[in-house]
Design a protein around this motif. Structure first.
Motif, PDB file in Angstrom:
ATOM      1  N   ASP A 168       8.927  68.619  25.821  1.00 30.74           N
ATOM      2  CA  ASP A 168       7.706  68.184  26.487  1.00 30.74           C
ATOM      3  C   ASP A 168       7.206  66.920  25.801  1.00 30.74           C
ATOM      4  N   ALA A 169       6.016  66.460  26.189  1.00 30.45           N
ATOM      5  CA  ALA A 169       5.498  65.204  25.646  1.00 30.45           C
ATOM      6  C   ALA A 169       5.351  65.260  24.128  1.00 30.45           C
ATOM      7  N   ASP A 170       4.864  66.370  23.599  1.00 28.48           N
ATOM      8  CA  ASP A 170       4.724  66.499  22.144  1.00 28.48           C
ATOM      9  C   ASP A 170       6.087  66.532  21.467  1.00 28.48           C
ATOM     10  N   GLY A 171       7.046  67.175  22.118  1.00 31.48           N
ATOM     11  CA  GLY A 171       8.393  67.237  21.547  1.00 31.48           C
ATOM     12  C   GLY A 171       9.050  65.871  21.483  1.00 31.48           C
ATOM     13  N   VAL A 172       8.750  65.009  22.464  1.00 32.55           N
ATOM     14  CA  VAL A 172       9.283  63.649  22.455  1.00 32.55           C
ATOM     15  C   VAL A 172       8.786  62.893  21.238  1.00 32.55           C
ATOM     16  N   LEU A 173       7.492  62.999  20.943  1.00 31.87           N
ATOM     17  CA  LEU A 173       6.931  62.289  19.786  1.00 31.87           C
ATOM     18  C   LEU A 173       7.438  62.867  18.478  1.00 31.87           C
ATOM     19  N   ALA A 174       7.698  64.163  18.461  1.00 30.28           N
ATOM     20  CA  ALA A 174       8.256  64.754  17.237  1.00 30.28           C
ATOM     21  C   ALA A 174       9.680  64.269  17.000  1.00 30.28           C
ATOM     22  N   SER A 210      17.027  56.402  16.116  1.00 28.17           N
ATOM     23  CA  SER A 210      18.448  56.355  16.480  1.00 28.17           C
ATOM     24  C   SER A 210      18.602  55.593  17.791  1.00 28.17           C
ATOM     25  N   ALA A 211      18.530  56.286  18.920  1.00 30.93           N
ATOM     26  CA  ALA A 211      18.656  55.640  20.230  1.00 30.93           C
ATOM     27  C   ALA A 211      17.837  56.391  21.257  1.00 30.93           C
ATOM     28  N   VAL A 212      17.218  55.638  22.160  1.00 32.76           N
ATOM     29  CA  VAL A 212      16.458  56.233  23.261  1.00 32.76           C
ATOM     30  C   VAL A 212      16.911  55.595  24.563  1.00 32.76           C
ATOM     31  N   MET A 213      16.859  56.384  25.624  1.00 34.57           N
ATOM     32  CA  MET A 213      17.233  55.921  26.957  1.00 34.57           C
ATOM     33  C   MET A 213      16.061  56.159  27.898  1.00 34.57           C
ATOM     34  N   ASP A 214      15.448  55.099  28.383  1.00 33.69           N
ATOM     35  CA  ASP A 214      14.347  55.218  29.334  1.00 33.69           C
ATOM     36  C   ASP A 214      14.928  55.444  30.727  1.00 33.69           C
ATOM     37  N   GLU A 215      14.806  56.653  31.219  1.00 34.05           N
ATOM     38  CA  GLU A 215      15.393  57.001  32.503  1.00 34.05           C
ATOM     39  C   GLU A 215      14.787  56.179  33.632  1.00 34.05           C
ATOM     40  N   HIS A 216      13.542  55.760  33.498  1.00 40.43           N
ATOM     41  CA  HIS A 216      12.850  55.047  34.562  1.00 40.43           C
ATOM     42  C   HIS A 216      13.435  53.654  34.786  1.00 40.43           C
ATOM     43  N   THR A 217      13.707  52.949  33.715  1.00 43.61           N
ATOM     44  CA  THR A 217      14.247  51.588  33.830  1.00 43.61           C
ATOM     45  C   THR A 217      15.743  51.522  33.540  1.00 43.61           C
ATOM     46  N   LYS A 218      16.340  52.623  33.091  1.00 44.23           N
ATOM     47  CA  LYS A 218      17.755  52.678  32.718  1.00 44.23           C
ATOM     48  C   LYS A 218      18.082  51.729  31.564  1.00 44.23           C
ATOM     49  N   THR A 242       8.199  60.646  34.855  1.00 49.81           N
ATOM     50  CA  THR A 242       7.676  61.295  36.059  1.00 49.81           C
ATOM     51  C   THR A 242       8.186  62.726  36.169  1.00 49.81           C
ATOM     52  N   ALA A 243       7.516  63.483  37.045  1.00 48.37           N
ATOM     53  CA  ALA A 243       7.943  64.863  37.291  1.00 48.37           C
ATOM     54  C   ALA A 243       9.341  64.902  37.898  1.00 48.37           C
ATOM     55  N   ASP A 244       9.659  63.931  38.767  1.00 41.33           N
ATOM     56  CA  ASP A 244      10.993  63.890  39.363  1.00 41.33           C
ATOM     57  C   ASP A 244      12.066  63.673  38.295  1.00 41.33           C
ATOM     58  N   GLU A 245      11.760  62.828  37.312  1.00 41.75           N
ATOM     59  CA  GLU A 245      12.719  62.595  36.240  1.00 41.75           C
ATOM     60  C   GLU A 245      12.881  63.833  35.365  1.00 41.75           C
ATOM     61  N   VAL A 246      11.800  64.555  35.154  1.00 40.27           N
ATOM     62  CA  VAL A 246      11.890  65.828  34.413  1.00 40.27           C
ATOM     63  C   VAL A 246      12.775  66.812  35.170  1.00 40.27           C
ATOM     64  N   ALA A 247      12.605  66.861  36.494  1.00 42.68           N
ATOM     65  CA  ALA A 247      13.441  67.760  37.306  1.00 42.68           C
ATOM     66  C   ALA A 247      14.911  67.368  37.192  1.00 42.68           C
ATOM     67  N   GLY A 248      15.181  66.059  37.160  1.00 37.19           N
ATOM     68  CA  GLY A 248      16.555  65.606  36.967  1.00 37.19           C
ATOM     69  C   GLY A 248      17.089  66.019  35.603  1.00 37.19           C
ATOM     70  N   GLY A 249      16.211  65.992  34.603  1.00 36.54           N
ATOM     71  CA  GLY A 249      16.605  66.438  33.268  1.00 36.54           C
ATOM     72  C   GLY A 249      16.974  67.908  33.246  1.00 36.54           C
ATOM     73  N   ARG A 250      16.253  68.696  34.015  1.00 41.25           N
ATOM     74  CA  ARG A 250      16.583  70.128  34.088  1.00 41.25           C
ATOM     75  C   ARG A 250      17.948  70.339  34.743  1.00 41.25           C
ATOM     76  N   ARG A 251      18.229  69.556  35.792  1.00 49.63           N
ATOM     77  CA  ARG A 251      19.545  69.666  36.428  1.00 49.63           C
ATOM     78  C   ARG A 251      20.646  69.256  35.447  1.00 49.63           C
ATOM     79  N   ALA A 252      20.398  68.187  34.705  1.00 51.37           N
ATOM     80  CA  ALA A 252      21.380  67.769  33.697  1.00 51.37           C
ATOM     81  C   ALA A 252      21.566  68.843  32.640  1.00 51.37           C
ATOM     82  N   SER A 253      20.483  69.490  32.267  1.00 50.34           N
ATOM     83  CA  SER A 253      20.557  70.559  31.276  1.00 50.34           C
ATOM     84  C   SER A 253      21.464  71.693  31.751  1.00 50.34           C
ATOM     85  N   ALA A 254      21.355  72.026  33.028  1.00 52.97           N
ATOM     86  CA  ALA A 254      22.191  73.100  33.570  1.00 52.97           C
ATOM     87  C   ALA A 254      23.672  72.734  33.472  1.00 52.97           C
TER      88      ALA A 254
END
Length: 415
Positions: free
Chosen positions: A168-174, A291-299, A143-155
């Motif tokens: 972005d979505a394409d970067g995730v698949l890459a 390797s490993a993925v973390m689904d932020e939506h379901t934790k 979701t957009a809210d989760e992306v916003a949280g990712g930006r805060r984490a990035s900071a």
């Protein structure tokens, strides 16, 4: 000195390694039949300093209330008659302010990155193998809210100089091509290439075997009953097989530590938060995570451990029971099915539940206590595997009378 370490999880075993390396005579006391058989056994497998941070975050109380209405939510609250549960929850909510979150996040980041460096040094030093991988961890946003949280984490990560990329979505698949088959469409992600993966139970067992070959004693199948304290000096650790005396004792007992410490006036807000996992063999013809993925939506975190897949998640505040609840396992399975539909979950699935020793603010409790000869290495929460080597080295330094290599502000009995 003669040093006792109480507990042979990944935290206690790592601590024993550093104490032994510092020249002490070390004995480890463990109630189970081997090392790494409780909370360390079936966790997600991530050594993730990039993720290190408190669960007590702004907005979490309201999010938790919404999750209570969902069957497969990441958080489940099950009230008990234990007053310590309610005290812990109140303290947790009080730590959900932006100011406290920022302070606690900084403390956890400091120790997590130090610990990862200690783990890498240990691996180079002794060549231990534990199905570890260095392919990084990818946090996924729906979701957009989760992306916003990712930006805060990035900071925050920028502040600590941690290498990362917002995708972005394409970067995730890459970054994780197997997600092309996912039933979920992720809108973005946070890639943490410096994070690692590995089987903490295998690490603890192999490290314990190495230590035993070098003269460290492991008293498995030994139940600790109480501490014998006289005049604020620890005299012995009482067990079901008799008393054990030592010059110093390090408590690394996870969720059991408060029961041992409370009779001596050390009342720490450590409470169990149950997590669930499944582990399945991953045949070569099945596509799983690189390797490993973390689904932020379901934790839910999904990790490749050698030829196995480990998926772990859920946070259940429900007391000390270790029962494997069906809904908890199903919540994890649903995420795996949705993200990796080609992975078969019909075969030999190993379900598991473990109790994270959570502090309401996030950082662990490390170091000396008012009782002479008694030290703490407890309260690591969901970061025990990430922090084990760092906190073990810190405790070895403190017991040895050396100044630890990082600032210990925020890890003591007084926060």
């Amino acid at each position: 000195m003669n040093v006792l370490v109480l507990g042979a999880g990944v935290v206690g075993t790592a601590c024993a390694h550093y104490l032994h390396r510092a020249g002490h005579t070390v004995t480890v006391v463990e109630r189970r039949s081997g090392a790494g058989l409780e909370t360390s056994f079936g966790n997600a497998g991530g050594v993730c300093p990039g993720f290190a941070g408190p669960w007590a975050a702004p907005g979490m109380p309201m999010k938790g209330l919404r999750w209570m209405l969902k069957r497969y939510a990441p958080l489940a609250m099950r009230p008990t008659f234990d007053p310590y549960q309610y005290a812990w929850l109140l303290d947790f909510v009080q730590n959900c302010t932006p100011e406290r979150f920022a302070r606690n996040k900084a403390r956890m980041q400091r120790i997590a990155h130090y610990s990862k460096a200690c783990l890498k040094d240990l691996r180079r030093e002794i060549g231990i193998k534990y199905d570890h991988g260095e392919g990084g961890v990818l946090q996924l946003f729906r979701t957009a809210d989760e992306v916003a949280g990712g930006r805060r984490a990035s900071a925050v990560l920028e502040t600590f100089g941690v290498t990362h990329q917002l995708l972005d979505a394409d970067g995730v698949l890459a970054a994780e091509p197997a997600l092309a088959r996912s039933k979920i469409r992720f809108v973005g992600g946070l890639n943490l290439p410096g994070d690692e993966t590995g089987d903490s139970a295998l690490f603890a067992a192999r490290l314990a075997a190495r230590l035993q070959s070098q003269g460290v004693r492991f008293l498995f199948g030994t139940k600790i009953t109480r501490l014998r304290v006289e005049g604020q000096r620890l005299r012995a650790v009482e067990t079901d097989k008799g008393p054990l005396e030592a010059d110093a004792v390090v408590v690394a007992l996870g969720v059991e530590a408060p029961f041992l410490l409370r009779p001596h006036g050390i009342n720490l807000p450590i409470y169990p938060v149950k997590g669930y996992s499944i582990t399945v063999d991953l045949p070569s013809d099945q596509v799983g995570p690189r390797s490993a993925v973390m689904d932020e939506h379901t934790k839910v975190m999904i990790t490749r451990l050698g030829t196995r897949l480990r998926a772990a998640g859920m946070a259940e505040v429900a007391g000390y029971g270790l029962g494997v609840r069906r809904d908890g396992i199903e919540a994890v399975r649903r995420t795996v099915r949705a993200m990796y539909p080609d992975v078969s979950l019909d075969g030999d699935i190993k379900p598991w539940a473990g109790l994270r020793p959570m502090t309401p603010d996030g950082p662990p409790y490390l170091g000396a206590t008012p009782i002479e000869g008694l030290y703490l290495d407890i309260g690591h929460g969901s970061n025990g595997w990430t922090q084990a080597c760092g906190t073990g080295k810190i405790l070895a330094d403190i017991v040895s009378g050396r100044t630890p290599e990082i600032d210990l502000d925020g890890y003591g009995l007084v926060r």
